[in-house]
Design an enzyme around this catalytic site. Sequence first.
Site, mmCIF file in Angstrom:
data_model
loop_
_atom_site.group_PDB
_atom_site.id
_atom_site.type_symbol
_atom_site.label_atom_id
_atom_site.label_comp_id
_atom_site.label_asym_id
_atom_site.label_seq_id
_atom_site.Cartn_x
_atom_site.Cartn_y
_atom_site.Cartn_z
ATOM 1 C CG HIS A 61 -1.622 0.283 1.388
ATOM 2 N ND1 HIS A 61 -2.075 2.437 1.942
ATOM 3 C CD2 HIS A 61 -3.421 0.728 1.534
ATOM 4 C CE1 HIS A 61 -3.074 2.668 1.589
ATOM 5 N NE2 HIS A 61 -3.505 2.433 1.103
ATOM 6 C CG ASP A 69 0.225 -2.421 6.160
ATOM 7 O OD1 ASP A 69 -0.217 -2.140 7.155
ATOM 8 O OD2 ASP A 69 0.376 -1.557 5.028
ATOM 9 C CD GLN A 120 -6.940 -4.629 3.768
ATOM 10 O OE1 GLN A 120 -7.799 -5.240 4.063
ATOM 11 N NE2 GLN A 120 -6.747 -3.415 3.409
ATOM 12 C CE LYS A 135 -7.301 -0.442 6.990
ATOM 13 N NZ LYS A 135 -7.626 -0.177 5.449
ATOM 14 C CB CYS A 180 -3.828 3.520 -1.402
ATOM 15 S SG CYS A 180 -4.524 4.542 -1.524
HETATM 16 N N1 PMP Z 1 -1.786 -0.815 4.381
HETATM 17 C C1 PMP Z 1 -2.674 -0.989 3.934
HETATM 18 C C2 PMP Z 1 -2.416 -2.606 3.446
HETATM 19 C C3 PMP Z 1 -3.841 -1.227 3.898
HETATM 20 O O1 PMP Z 1 -5.069 -1.887 3.114
HETATM 21 C C4 PMP Z 1 -4.054 0.204 4.371
HETATM 22 C C5 PMP Z 1 -5.510 0.790 4.557
HETATM 23 N N2 PMP Z 1 -6.072 1.251 3.306
HETATM 24 C C6 PMP Z 1 -3.189 1.405 5.534
HETATM 25 C C7 PMP Z 1 -1.737 0.611 5.209
HETATM 26 C C8 PMP Z 1 -3.385 2.649 5.639
HETATM 27 O O2 PMP Z 1 -3.832 2.359 6.540
HETATM 28 P P1 PMP Z 1 -4.898 3.816 7.188
HETATM 29 O O3 PMP Z 1 -5.559 4.731 5.734
HETATM 30 O O4 PMP Z 1 -5.942 3.286 7.973
HETATM 31 O O5 PMP Z 1 -3.613 5.004 8.304
#
Ligand code: PMP
Length: 407
Positions: free
Chosen positions: A123, A200, A203, A226, A365
Site C-alpha cells: 500500500h 503492515d 488487512q 478496519k 493506493c
Molecule cells: N496498509 C494497508 C495494506 C491498507 O489496506 C491500508 C488502508 N487502506 C493502510 C496501510 C493505511 O491505513 P490507514 O489509512 O488506516 O492509515
Amino acid sequence: MQELDVDKLRGEFPSLEREVHGHRLVYLDNAATSQTPRCVWRAIEDMYIRHKANVHRGVHTLSQEATDLQEATRRSLRDYINARSEREVIFTRGATEAINLVASSFGSGFPDGGEIILTVMEHHANIVPWQLLQSRKNLKLRVVDINERGELDLDQYRSLFNDKTVMATFAHVSNVLGTINPVKEMTRIAHSHGVPVLIDGCQAAPHLKLDMQDLDCEFYTFSSHKMYGPTGIGVLYGKEELLERMPPYQGGGEMIDHVSFSGTTFAELPFKFEAGTPDFVGIAAYCEAIDFIGRTGLAAMEAHEEDLLRYTTARLREEVPGIRIFGDAAAKSAVISFLIGNEHPYDVGMLLDGLGIAVRTGHHCAQPLMERLGIPGTVRASFAAYNTRQEADAFIAGVKRVAAMLG
Ligand code: PMP
C-alpha cells in the site's frame, strides 16, 4: 471452534439495514473500512456523556476514569496481539502514521546508502514514508516481485539481502490481491541477516490471529477502523528495546518528563511516542471492538469469510464471461479484485452502486502493483464476518447484470 451466528451478528450493525438507491445495502468494502457494531458507538456516546476529560493530566475523577478506559484498551490490545508488555503498544492516528513514525524515528539511524527491502504489493502507506526517508538518506529501495498467482517471490526476497540492508518491510495481507504472505518465515530470513522487520498488518488484524512473540518482528501496525473499531486510531507494536533507543517522533504535551529551555527529558514508553491529546474517546471505545471480536470468535469469523471467498470466486469464474480475477494465492484472505473484459472499474463500480452494492474501484493506493499488473485499477469486493451468502448471491447477480449492461 465457536459457531458463527451471522443473523445475530448483523443485529449489532444497524448500518447494514440501510437502503441505497432503493435496494438493501450490500456492503463489500470492508478492506477500506468495516461497519461498526452498536457496542462501539454506544461506548463513544458513554465517553462523551460520562467520562469526557483529558487523559493522564488530572487528579479529578473524570480524568482518572478516562485514563483508565484508555489504558484498558492498551492492555486488551497487548493481549490481542500477544505483545510482552503494554509499553510495546503505541497509539497513533492510523497505520499510516505508525509507518511514518518508524521511518522517521527508527530510520533516522540508518546509514547513508542503506537498502530497504519492500514488495511490489505494498500500500502507498508502506512505500511513500520510505521514499521520503530515501530522499534524506540516499537509501535504495529493493522491491520483491510476485508470481502469476500474486504470491511473493521468496527466492528473490532471499537474494536481495546484503550487507547494506537496513530494513525489510511487507504487508501481512495484500489489500488488492488478498495474498496472505508467509510473514513468520520472511521475518526469520531477515533476522538471519541481522535485519529488522516492519509488518503492515492492516488487512490481517481484523481476520487473523496475531502473535507478536511468535512472529518476532520488530514492528507491526494496523488501524482500528478496519477491525470494527472507531476511525482515527492506529496501533504501532514495537519491541521495547528498540522503542527505548528510538528518538521521539513528534514533540509536545504528554510525551515529556520535564521541559525547560536548557533541555527536555522524555516520558517513558509508550508515552514518549504519543505527543498531544490522543483520541481518548475513540481509543476507549476501541476496547469494545476488540471484545466484540473476542466474543464472536476470530477463528469462526475467518472460516465464514473464507467460505464467502471460495463460494463467490467459484461462481464469478463460472458465470461471468470475460472476468479476470487478480490474486489466486494458495493462502488468500476474503478480497476479490477483478475486471470484466476491458470495462473501466469505475463504470462497473458505479453500476453496482446503483444496485445498492458497495465495492471499491481504482488503484486501491497500490499504484506500483497496478503498474506491475498492467492495469489502471480493479473492482474490489472485500468481505467481513457480517456478510452473508445471500449478499454474495446479490453481488454475483449484480456483476452479471452489469456485465450484460456493458455488453
Ligand atoms: N496498509 C494497508 C495494506 C491498507 O489496506 C491500508 C488502508 N487502506 C493502510 C496501510 C493505511 O491505513 P490507514 O489509512 O488506516 O492509515
